[in-house]
Design a protein around this motif. Structure first.
Motif, PDB file in Angstrom:
ATOM      1  N   GLY A 261       0.839  -1.210  -0.121  1.00 22.58           N
ATOM      2  CA  GLY A 261      -0.108   0.027   0.089  1.00 22.58           C
ATOM      3  C   GLY A 261       0.788   1.330   0.029  1.00 22.58           C
ATOM      4  N   GLY A 262       2.076   1.110   0.016  1.00 19.39           N
ATOM      5  CA  GLY A 262       2.875   1.994  -0.082  1.00 19.39           C
ATOM      6  C   GLY A 262       3.247   2.869  -1.480  1.00 19.39           C
ATOM      7  N   ALA A 263       4.154   3.614  -1.668  1.00 17.88           N
ATOM      8  CA  ALA A 263       4.185   4.592  -2.893  1.00 17.88           C
ATOM      9  C   ALA A 263       5.960   4.502  -3.310  1.00 17.88           C
ATOM     10  CB  ALA A 263       3.642   5.919  -2.741  1.00 17.88           C
ATOM     11  N   VAL A 264       5.966   4.289  -4.472  1.00 18.69           N
ATOM     12  CA  VAL A 264       7.391   4.452  -5.155  1.00 18.69           C
ATOM     13  C   VAL A 264       7.159   5.669  -6.324  1.00 18.69           C
ATOM     14  CG1 VAL A 264       9.523   3.626  -6.141  1.00 18.69           C
ATOM     15  CG2 VAL A 264       8.176   2.185  -4.667  1.00 18.69           C
ATOM     16  N   VAL A 265       8.109   6.735  -5.956  1.00 17.78           N
ATOM     17  CA  VAL A 265       8.012   7.886  -7.185  1.00 17.78           C
ATOM     18  C   VAL A 265       9.282   7.901  -7.601  1.00 17.78           C
ATOM     19  CG1 VAL A 265       8.596   9.550  -5.310  1.00 17.78           C
ATOM     20  CG2 VAL A 265       7.538  10.252  -7.478  1.00 17.78           C
ATOM     21  N   THR A 266       9.572   7.970  -8.889  1.00 16.31           N
ATOM     22  CA  THR A 266      10.929   7.755  -9.652  1.00 16.31           C
ATOM     23  C   THR A 266      11.135   8.954 -10.568  1.00 16.31           C
ATOM     24  OG1 THR A 266      12.331   6.376 -10.836  1.00 16.31           O
ATOM     25  CG2 THR A 266      10.168   6.247 -11.562  1.00 16.31           C
ATOM     26  N   LEU A 267      12.107   9.506 -10.740  1.00 18.13           N
ATOM     27  CA  LEU A 267      12.279  10.752 -11.504  1.00 18.13           C
ATOM     28  C   LEU A 267      12.705  10.306 -12.927  1.00 18.13           C
ATOM     29  CD1 LEU A 267      13.984  13.254  -9.105  1.00 18.13           C
ATOM     30  CD2 LEU A 267      11.485  12.919  -9.762  1.00 18.13           C
ATOM     31  N   ILE A 268      13.594   9.229 -12.962  1.00 19.44           N
ATOM     32  CA  ILE A 268      14.012   8.733 -14.407  1.00 19.44           C
ATOM     33  C   ILE A 268      14.124   7.396 -14.477  1.00 19.44           C
ATOM     34  CG2 ILE A 268      15.536  10.679 -14.668  1.00 19.44           C
ATOM     35  CD1 ILE A 268      17.889   9.345 -13.204  1.00 19.44           C
ATOM     36  N   GLY A 269      14.404   7.060 -15.785  1.00 17.52           N
ATOM     37  CA  GLY A 269      14.395   5.656 -16.037  1.00 17.52           C
ATOM     38  C   GLY A 269      12.979   4.904 -16.137  1.00 17.52           C
ATOM     39  N   ALA A 270      13.053   3.447 -16.348  1.00 16.10           N
ATOM     40  CA  ALA A 270      11.938   2.666 -16.353  1.00 16.10           C
ATOM     41  C   ALA A 270      11.289   2.349 -15.079  1.00 16.10           C
ATOM     42  CB  ALA A 270      12.306   1.201 -16.681  1.00 16.10           C
ATOM     43  N   VAL A 271       9.842   2.267 -15.197  1.00 15.61           N
ATOM     44  CA  VAL A 271       9.103   2.431 -13.936  1.00 15.61           C
ATOM     45  C   VAL A 271       8.448   0.944 -13.893  1.00 15.61           C
ATOM     46  CG1 VAL A 271       6.896   3.204 -13.176  1.00 15.61           C
ATOM     47  CG2 VAL A 271       8.367   4.958 -14.426  1.00 15.61           C
ATOM     48  N   THR A 272       8.734   0.639 -12.673  1.00 13.43           N
ATOM     49  CA  THR A 272       8.280  -0.753 -12.265  1.00 13.43           C
ATOM     50  C   THR A 272       7.055  -0.713 -11.390  1.00 13.43           C
ATOM     51  OG1 THR A 272      10.294  -1.739 -12.274  1.00 13.43           O
ATOM     52  CG2 THR A 272       8.709  -2.893 -11.279  1.00 13.43           C
TER      53      THR A 272
END
Length: 336
Positions: A261-272
Motif C-alpha cells: 500500500g506504499g508508494a514509489v516515485v521515480t524521476l528517471i528511467g524505467a518504471v516498475t
C-alpha cells in the motif's frame, strides 16, 4: 555541505539594481546552442537579443543560475518533439534582480530580489531564452522573493530541485509519521527530499543512500539511516518503507522495499509497478510556502564544493554534471 560566501553575490546584486528599465541593453552575453548534441554544441555569444517582456512577465538581471540534468538532456535533443525552436539559451534555475515589469504584474517591482524555475513545464515548450544569460524574462507566477538569509548562489541552487522534491512527496501522499527511503540522497533533489520529509512533512524515519564520501552529508541533512551503496544493497534491507523516493533511476529495486500500500516515485528511467514517474510543474507558490523553512535554516541549500563555476566555464560545468558525481547543485556565478 557547502555554505557559500555572499560578498560576491551581494556586489553583483548591487550592480544589478543600478540597471533600471531605461538602461537595459538591446543585446546581452549568453550561452547558446543552435543544434542538438553534447557539450561541444554550446557556444558563448556576446550579441544575443535581450528577451521581450510579456505583460505577465518580469525581466530579471541574472546574478546566479544553476544546472540540472534536464538541461543536458534537452541539449542532447532527447525531447526535441516538444522543445521550443532552436537556437536555445539553456538554463532553468535563476536568482537575480527584477529590472522591468510587465503591465499585468502585481507582486513584484523593479529592484526586487527573486528566484525561480523559469519553465512552467520542464519538457513541454520550455523557454527559448533560459537563465544562462545576463537577462531572462519570466512569468510572475513562477517566481518568489529570494529568502532573506540566502545569497544568490544558494537561492539559484533551489527552485527546480526543491519543487521536484516537494511535488514528489505530495504525490505519494507523504505525511507525518511515515517512513521514507531516498535513493541518491546526496544529489540535488535527494538532498532536499531528506530535509523536506523531516522538517516540512514530519517523517518518522528517513533513510537515504549515497557513496561512501557523502554519508556524513546525509546525516547532517537529517537522515536517520545513511546507506553506503558501495557496501550494501538497500533492496536487501529487512525493513520496508511507506515511501521510496527514487532520484537515481532504480525503480525495479525500489519496489522491493516499499510497504504494502506504499508508494514509489521515480524521476528517471524505467518504471516498475507500483512505482510512478512525474515531471515537475514549476510553481512560485511552492517556493513561497517553503521560504519560511529556508529562512529559519530548517531546510538548507546544498552546493557542490567544486562550484560555483564562473560564467566563462558553463561548458565545464555541463561536463561535470554529466559525471554524476556532484553533491547537491552545480551553480553558475558570477554572471556579467
Amino acid at each position: 555541505m557547502r555554505v557559500t560566501a555572499s560578498s560576491q553575490a551581494a556586489s553583483a546584486a548591487t550592480e544589478a539594481t543600478k540597471v533600471g528599465a531605461n538602461s537595459i541593453p538591446s543585446e546581452m552575453k549568453a550561452w547558446v546552442y543552435g543544434e542538438y548534441g553534447g557539450v561541444d554544441v554550446l557556444k558563448f555569444d556576446e550579441n544575443v537579443s535581450v528577451p521581450e517582456v510579456k505583460e505577465d512577465q518580469v525581466l530579471i538581471k541574472v546574478v546566479a543560475a544553476a544546472l540540472n540534468p534536464v538541461d543536458a538532456k534537452r541539449m542532447q535533443g532527447i525531447f526535441k518533439a516538444t522543445d521550443s525552436p532552436l537556437p536555445t539559451v539553456p538554463g532553468y534555475d535563476v536568482a537575480g534582480v527584477v529590472v522591468k515589469v510587465g503591465s499585468l504584474v502585481k507582486e513584484f517591482k523593479e529592484g526586487d530580489e527573486v528566484y525561480g524555475d523559469v519553465n512552467e513545464k520542464a519538457l513541454d515548450g520550455p523557454k527559448q531564452f533560459g537563465s544562462l544569460a545576463e537577462y531572462t524574462a519570466v512569468e510572475e507566477k513562477l517566481l518568489a522573493l529570494k529568502p532573506m538569509n540566502l545569497d544568490f548562489v544558494q537561492a539559484a541552487s533551489l527552485p527546480l530541485a526543491i519543487e521536484t522534491a516537494y511535488e514528489g512527496l505530495e504525490r505519494t501522499g507523504f505525511s507525518a509519521g511515515k517512513s521514507i527511503l531516498v535513493l541518491n540522497g546526496s544529489g540535488g533533489v535527494g538532498s532536499l527530499v531528506i530535509q523536506l520529509a523531516k522538517q516540512v512533512f514530519g517523517a518518522s524515519k528517513v533513510a537515504a543512500t549515497s557513496g561512501t564520501r557523502n554519508l556524513e552529508l546525509l546525516k547532517s541533512l537529517g537522515a536517520d539511516l545513511a546507506i553506503d551503496y558501495n557496501k550494501e544493497n538497500f533492496e536487501d534491507l529487512p525493513e520496508k518503507f511507506d515511501v521510496v523516493y527514487d532520484a537515481i533511476g532504480q525503480c525495479d529495486k525500489a519496489v522491493k522495499v516499499v510497504k504494502e500500500g506504499g508508494a514509489v516515485v521515480t524521476l528517471i528511467g524505467a518504471v516498475t509497478p507500483p512505482g510512478f514517474i512525474f515531471v515537475v510543474t514549476s510553481n512560485g507558490a511552492v517556493l513561497k510556502k517553503l521560504n519560511p523553512y529556508l529562512e529559519s535554516g530548517k531546510v538548507k541549500p546544498v552546493i557542490d564544493p567544486k562550484g560555483p563555476f564562473p560564467f566563462s566555464q558553463v561548458a565545464e560545468a555541463f561536463s561535470y554534471i554529466e559525471t554524476n558525481r556532484a553533491s547537491g547543485k552545480v551553480v553558475i556565478h558570477p554572471i556579467p
